[in-house]
Scaffold this motif. Structure first.
Motif, PDB file in Angstrom:
ATOM      1  N   GLN A   5       0.841  -1.197   0.000  1.00 39.43           N
ATOM      2  CA  GLN A   5       0.000   0.000   0.000  1.00 39.43           C
ATOM      3  C   GLN A   5       0.879   1.250   0.000  1.00 39.43           C
ATOM      4  OE1 GLN A   5      -3.319  -0.227  -0.382  1.00 39.43           O
ATOM      5  NE2 GLN A   5      -3.122  -2.456  -0.346  1.00 39.43           N
ATOM      6  N   VAL A   6       0.524   2.224  -0.825  1.00 45.81           N
ATOM      7  CA  VAL A   6       1.285   3.463  -0.951  1.00 45.81           C
ATOM      8  C   VAL A   6       0.346   4.639  -0.699  1.00 45.81           C
ATOM      9  CG1 VAL A   6       2.693   4.885  -2.504  1.00 45.81           C
ATOM     10  CG2 VAL A   6       2.792   2.380  -2.669  1.00 45.81           C
ATOM     11  N   LYS A   7       0.707   5.503   0.251  1.00 46.76           N
ATOM     12  CA  LYS A   7      -0.070   6.711   0.516  1.00 46.76           C
ATOM     13  C   LYS A   7       0.566   7.860  -0.243  1.00 46.76           C
ATOM     14  CE  LYS A   7      -1.471   5.174   5.064  1.00 46.76           C
ATOM     15  NZ  LYS A   7      -1.438   5.400   6.509  1.00 46.76           N
ATOM     16  N   LEU A   8      -0.213   8.518  -1.078  1.00 38.78           N
ATOM     17  CA  LEU A   8       0.273   9.628  -1.887  1.00 38.78           C
ATOM     18  C   LEU A   8       0.036  10.945  -1.160  1.00 38.78           C
ATOM     19  CD1 LEU A   8      -1.222   8.464  -5.305  1.00 38.78           C
ATOM     20  CD2 LEU A   8       1.096   8.062  -4.440  1.00 38.78           C
ATOM     21  N   VAL A   9       1.003  11.865  -1.280  1.00 40.60           N
ATOM     22  CA  VAL A   9       0.867  13.201  -0.692  1.00 40.60           C
ATOM     23  C   VAL A   9       1.161  14.257  -1.744  1.00 40.60           C
ATOM     24  CG1 VAL A   9       1.424  12.450   1.666  1.00 40.60           C
ATOM     25  CG2 VAL A   9       3.262  13.261   0.162  1.00 40.60           C
ATOM     26  N   ASP A  10       0.588  15.454  -1.535  1.00 41.13           N
ATOM     27  CA  ASP A  10       0.839  16.570  -2.453  1.00 41.13           C
ATOM     28  C   ASP A  10       2.019  17.405  -1.956  1.00 41.13           C
ATOM     29  OD1 ASP A  10      -0.130  18.257  -0.391  1.00 41.13           O
ATOM     30  OD2 ASP A  10      -2.055  18.596  -1.392  1.00 41.13           O
ATOM     31  N   THR A  11       2.287  18.503  -2.610  1.00 39.62           N
ATOM     32  CA  THR A  11       3.454  19.339  -2.288  1.00 39.62           C
ATOM     33  C   THR A  11       3.356  20.013  -0.918  1.00 39.62           C
ATOM     34  OG1 THR A  11       2.487  21.216  -3.457  1.00 39.62           O
ATOM     35  CG2 THR A  11       3.982  19.789  -4.717  1.00 39.62           C
ATOM     36  N   LYS A  12       2.188  19.958  -0.291  1.00 46.20           N
ATOM     37  CA  LYS A  12       2.017  20.494   1.069  1.00 46.20           C
ATOM     38  C   LYS A  12       2.021  19.387   2.110  1.00 46.20           C
ATOM     39  CE  LYS A  12      -0.371  24.531  -0.615  1.00 46.20           C
ATOM     40  NZ  LYS A  12      -1.624  25.218  -0.820  1.00 46.20           N
ATOM     41  N   GLY A  13       2.242  18.140   1.649  1.00 44.76           N
ATOM     42  CA  GLY A  13       2.259  17.007   2.552  1.00 44.76           C
ATOM     43  C   GLY A  13       0.880  16.482   2.912  1.00 44.76           C
ATOM     44  N   LYS A  14      -0.136  16.959   2.220  1.00 44.32           N
ATOM     45  CA  LYS A  14      -1.523  16.534   2.486  1.00 44.32           C
ATOM     46  C   LYS A  14      -1.865  15.305   1.636  1.00 44.32           C
ATOM     47  CE  LYS A  14      -3.013  20.870   4.122  1.00 44.32           C
ATOM     48  NZ  LYS A  14      -3.223  20.942   5.486  1.00 44.32           N
ATOM     49  N   PRO A  15      -2.773  14.444   2.144  1.00 43.15           N
ATOM     50  CA  PRO A  15      -3.154  13.253   1.378  1.00 43.15           C
ATOM     51  C   PRO A  15      -3.642  13.596  -0.029  1.00 43.15           C
ATOM     52  CG  PRO A  15      -4.037  13.134   3.602  1.00 43.15           C
ATOM     53  CD  PRO A  15      -3.467  14.526   3.433  1.00 43.15           C
ATOM     54  N   ALA A  16      -3.172  12.800  -1.016  1.00 46.10           N
ATOM     55  CA  ALA A  16      -3.521  13.048  -2.416  1.00 46.10           C
ATOM     56  C   ALA A  16      -3.938  11.773  -3.130  1.00 46.10           C
ATOM     57  CB  ALA A  16      -2.345  13.699  -3.136  1.00 46.10           C
ATOM     58  N   GLY A  17      -4.178  10.687  -2.383  1.00 49.85           N
ATOM     59  CA  GLY A  17      -4.611   9.450  -3.005  1.00 49.85           C
ATOM     60  C   GLY A  17      -3.856   8.259  -2.487  1.00 49.85           C
TER      61      GLY A  17
END
Length: 183
Positions: A38-50
């Protein structure tokens, strides 16, 4: 050239399959043989992105991904050499995963990186969903092409489309989403 199979849940991706030369996932993927990573994706602000799930198959890995917060359109999508995702630029992920020392891009006459993947296509809401079967990497430990190498690897989504030729990342622009691939 190794088989790359790309099948998308999103209609936009499905319509692009014949143009990209990718075959149906149903005709190529093997039965699942292990528990997915399982891989948790984050955006450039470190917030969940998928999220993404990577599942070992008999002849490769199946990557299932859903990413949000993207601009509509095509996005470069790659596996990078380091299991680090430090926002905002994700340079900690390093270069593309490239155990064979190849060039970048599926259309490059010198071959392509082990981390090269087909573009993701985000819909009008900025969500990209897809399944990609890749036969040139593995989750098997101790192999040169293992995504679970010491320190791990990462998934990176770029701001723009990968042109499948230009070194080192297909002119795909900034890194906008990242997720660590590890046990």
């Amino acid at each position: 050239m190794n088989k790359i199979v790309y099948s998308s849940i999103a209609l936009a991706c499905t319509l692009l399959l014949p143009a990209c030369g990718f075959k149906s996932l149903a005709t190529q993927a093997d039965a699942v043989s292990a528990k997915p990573v399982q891989v948790k994706l984050v955006d450039t602000k470190g917030k969940p992105a998928g999220t993404a799930a990577i599942t070992q198959q008999a002849k490769g890995v199946l990557i299932t991904i859903e990413a949000a917060g993207l601009t509509p359109g095509k996005h470069g999508f790659h596996i990078h050499e380091n299991g680090k995702c430090e926002p905002p630029k994700f340079t900690s992920a390093g270069s593309h995963f490239n155990p064979g020392g190849a060039e970048h891009g599926f259309n490059n006459p010198k071959g392509y990186h082990g981390g090269d993947l087909p573009n993701l296509v985000a819909d009008a809401s900025g969500t990209a969903k897809g399944e990609i079967f890749v036969d040139y990497v593995t989750l098997a430990k101790g192999k040169a092409n293992s995504l679970l190498k010491p320190g791990g690897t990462s998934i990176v989504i770029h701001a723009g489309e990968d042109d499948y030729v230009t070194n080192p990342a297909g002119n795909s622009g900034d890194r906008v989403v990242c997720g660590i691939i590890s046990e």
